[in-house]
Design a protein around this motif. Structure first.
Motif, PDB file in Angstrom:
ATOM      1  N   LEU A  52       0.002  16.812 -39.812  1.00  0.00           N
ATOM      2  CA  LEU A  52       0.029  16.799 -38.346  1.00  0.00           C
ATOM      3  C   LEU A  52      -1.267  17.356 -37.775  1.00  0.00           C
ATOM      4  O   LEU A  52      -1.894  16.727 -36.901  1.00  0.00           O
ATOM      5  N   PHE A  53      -1.695  18.511 -38.261  1.00  0.00           N
ATOM      6  CA  PHE A  53      -2.887  19.138 -37.708  1.00  0.00           C
ATOM      7  C   PHE A  53      -4.134  18.294 -37.992  1.00  0.00           C
ATOM      8  O   PHE A  53      -5.020  18.176 -37.143  1.00  0.00           O
ATOM      9  N   GLY A  54      -4.207  17.707 -39.187  1.00  0.00           N
ATOM     10  CA  GLY A  54      -5.344  16.873 -39.519  1.00  0.00           C
ATOM     11  C   GLY A  54      -5.430  15.633 -38.645  1.00  0.00           C
ATOM     12  O   GLY A  54      -6.517  15.241 -38.199  1.00  0.00           O
ATOM     13  N   VAL A  55      -4.286  15.001 -38.389  1.00  0.00           N
ATOM     14  CA  VAL A  55      -4.283  13.807 -37.536  1.00  0.00           C
ATOM     15  C   VAL A  55      -4.688  14.166 -36.111  1.00  0.00           C
ATOM     16  O   VAL A  55      -5.478  13.436 -35.478  1.00  0.00           O
ATOM     17  N   VAL A  56      -4.183  15.273 -35.600  1.00  0.00           N
ATOM     18  CA  VAL A  56      -4.576  15.679 -34.243  1.00  0.00           C
ATOM     19  C   VAL A  56      -6.083  15.933 -34.183  1.00  0.00           C
ATOM     20  O   VAL A  56      -6.753  15.521 -33.231  1.00  0.00           O
ATOM     21  N   ARG A  57      -6.633  16.589 -35.195  1.00  0.00           N
ATOM     22  CA  ARG A  57      -8.078  16.811 -35.224  1.00  0.00           C
ATOM     23  C   ARG A  57      -8.831  15.478 -35.309  1.00  0.00           C
ATOM     24  O   ARG A  57      -9.848  15.294 -34.645  1.00  0.00           O
ATOM     25  N   LEU A  58      -8.338  14.558 -36.150  1.00  0.00           N
ATOM     26  CA  LEU A  58      -8.989  13.262 -36.288  1.00  0.00           C
ATOM     27  C   LEU A  58      -9.044  12.522 -34.954  1.00  0.00           C
ATOM     28  O   LEU A  58     -10.043  11.863 -34.628  1.00  0.00           O
ATOM     29  N   LEU A  59      -7.986  12.634 -34.169  1.00  0.00           N
ATOM     30  CA  LEU A  59      -7.910  11.942 -32.882  1.00  0.00           C
ATOM     31  C   LEU A  59      -8.621  12.689 -31.757  1.00  0.00           C
ATOM     32  O   LEU A  59      -8.652  12.207 -30.625  1.00  0.00           O
ATOM     33  N   GLY A  60      -9.173  13.859 -32.074  1.00  0.00           N
ATOM     34  CA  GLY A  60      -9.922  14.605 -31.069  1.00  0.00           C
ATOM     35  C   GLY A  60      -9.095  15.579 -30.259  1.00  0.00           C
ATOM     36  O   GLY A  60      -9.564  16.087 -29.228  1.00  0.00           O
ATOM     37  N   GLY A  61      -7.881  15.873 -30.715  1.00  0.00           N
ATOM     38  CA  GLY A  61      -7.016  16.788 -29.989  1.00  0.00           C
ATOM     39  C   GLY A  61      -7.323  18.243 -30.268  1.00  0.00           C
ATOM     40  O   GLY A  61      -8.027  18.571 -31.227  1.00  0.00           O
ATOM     41  N   PRO A  62      -6.784  19.157 -29.463  1.00  0.00           N
ATOM     42  CA  PRO A  62      -7.060  20.590 -29.613  1.00  0.00           C
ATOM     43  C   PRO A  62      -6.146  21.234 -30.653  1.00  0.00           C
ATOM     44  O   PRO A  62      -4.942  20.952 -30.706  1.00  0.00           O
ATOM     45  N   VAL A  63      -6.721  22.111 -31.481  1.00  0.00           N
ATOM     46  CA  VAL A  63      -5.911  22.852 -32.452  1.00  0.00           C
ATOM     47  C   VAL A  63      -6.147  24.354 -32.356  1.00  0.00           C
ATOM     48  O   VAL A  63      -5.648  25.113 -33.176  1.00  0.00           O
ATOM     49  N   ASP A  64      -6.900  24.777 -31.332  1.00  0.00           N
ATOM     50  CA  ASP A  64      -7.191  26.201 -31.196  1.00  0.00           C
ATOM     51  C   ASP A  64      -6.288  26.911 -30.205  1.00  0.00           C
ATOM     52  O   ASP A  64      -6.279  28.140 -30.132  1.00  0.00           O
ATOM     53  N   ASP A  65      -5.509  26.145 -29.444  1.00  0.00           N
ATOM     54  CA  ASP A  65      -4.622  26.741 -28.438  1.00  0.00           C
ATOM     55  C   ASP A  65      -3.244  26.081 -28.535  1.00  0.00           C
ATOM     56  O   ASP A  65      -3.124  24.865 -28.314  1.00  0.00           O
ATOM     57  N   PRO A  66      -2.197  26.836 -28.871  1.00  0.00           N
ATOM     58  CA  PRO A  66      -0.876  26.221 -29.055  1.00  0.00           C
ATOM     59  C   PRO A  66      -0.350  25.483 -27.828  1.00  0.00           C
ATOM     60  O   PRO A  66       0.266  24.425 -27.962  1.00  0.00           O
TER      61      PRO A  66
END
Length: 316
Positions: A52-66
């Motif tokens: 999940l986290f990798g896909v969100v990063r791949l798509l350009g989404g934020p992973v530093d703020d819940p």
């Protein structure tokens, strides 16, 4: 385990002390009222945090703020779900070569390396990298792989490799920008050193591509193993791979690999691949077990950053 408890365990045992961003994110998902329900629409193997986290990063989404992550996933769930259904976590951490090295250098040389679950094959070059065990440098080249070593003297040299091949259901090619982008997305946010390591290891593989075969670890392993050159010691190895494999296929693989000529090196979580005689793990943080031909030798950390030896000496 429920999806929520899977994310809580990931936060406590895998991300804690290694990635503050993913620890926060995983705990937040475990307590979320909406995201676990979305994830449960996916097959169990597709619900894991790294995917999940990798896909969100791949798509350009934020992973530093819940909170921002929560909003992004809800707003973009169809695209995220589609990517999660077709991708797997193929981290291909070259740093794992540092925990494999003491075993590989102790086997009769030269080696014919065959990695199961090879991804882009970056762990097929233990002879091309350099290693730093608590300041003691072994080999030369880039990247330099750091590993804290306890209970064993560092290897004196790197192995000699006569042949290298990998087997994967979906082999990646580091010369393909899209494949390299996925490998980059799987690296945890704060790990700039791993990102640099990926680029350096990818340059090694791009300059001398390994033989990567698309295939199954049971059905297609014997034919690939048969291509190993005579006079070289066949070493079938894998690291953090078997949790992708259903238990009946794991059993079939273990039976098969034990019957192949040469040696079998496994680096897997003890719950995934148990070995008789393994001591108690060193604390609550997730460790893997390094084993040779089914004999447990050491505890390792998932990115190759630590090796805790409890087995006999590996001198040749």
């Amino acid at each position: 385990m429920t999806t929520a408890s899977t994310y809580a365990e990931f936060a406590a045992r895998e991300a804690h002390g290694v990635s503050p961003a993913y620890e926060r994110l995983a705990f937040a998902v475990s307590e979320d009222a909406e995201l676990p329900a979305l994830l449960e629409r996916l097959p169990p193997a597709k619900r894991q945090p790294n995917l999940l986290f990798g896909v969100v990063r791949l798509l350009g989404g934020p992973v530093d703020d819940p909170a921002a992550f929560h909003a992004y996933v809800l707003a973009n769930w169809p695209a995220i779900e589609a990517e999660m259904r077709v991708r797997v976590t193929q981290t291909n951490e070259a740093g794992r070569c540092a925990v494999l090295l003491p075993v590989l250098t102790a086997l009769p040389q030269p080696l014919a390396l065959l990695e199961v679950g090879a991804s882009a094959g970056l762990c097929l070059y233990p002879d091309r990298y350099a290693y730093r065990y608590d300041g003691h440098v072994v080999g030369s080249g880039e990247p330099v792989l750091d590993c804290a070593l306890t209970g064993l003297e560092p290897p004196a040299t790197v192995p000699r490799v006569a042949w290298r091949a990998g087997l994967d259901l979906n082999p990646l090619d580091v010369r393909n920008p899209a494949d390299l982008a996925w490998l980059d997305a799987l690296i945890w946010p704060e790990h700039a050193h791993r990102r640099a390591r990926l680029r350096a290891a990818a340059a090694v593989a791009a300059a001398d591509p390994p033989l990567l075969v698309r295939g199954d670890l049971v059905d297609d392993l014997p034919a690939l193993a048969a291509q190993a050159p005579p006079g070289a010691t066949l070493v079938v190895f894998h690291s953090s791979v078997l949790y992708h494999v259903p238990p009946p296929r794991r059993t079939a693989f273990v039976q098969l690999v034990r019957d192949l000529p040469g040696h079998w090196v496994a680096n897997e979580a003890p719950a995934v691949l148990p070995h008789a005689g393994t001591p108690e793990p060193p604390g609550e943080v997730l460790h893997q077990v390094l084993a040779l031909d089914g004999r447990p030798l050491a505890w390792t950390r998932q990115h190759g950053q630590e090796l805790l030896w409890f087995g006999p000496s590996m001198s040749r």
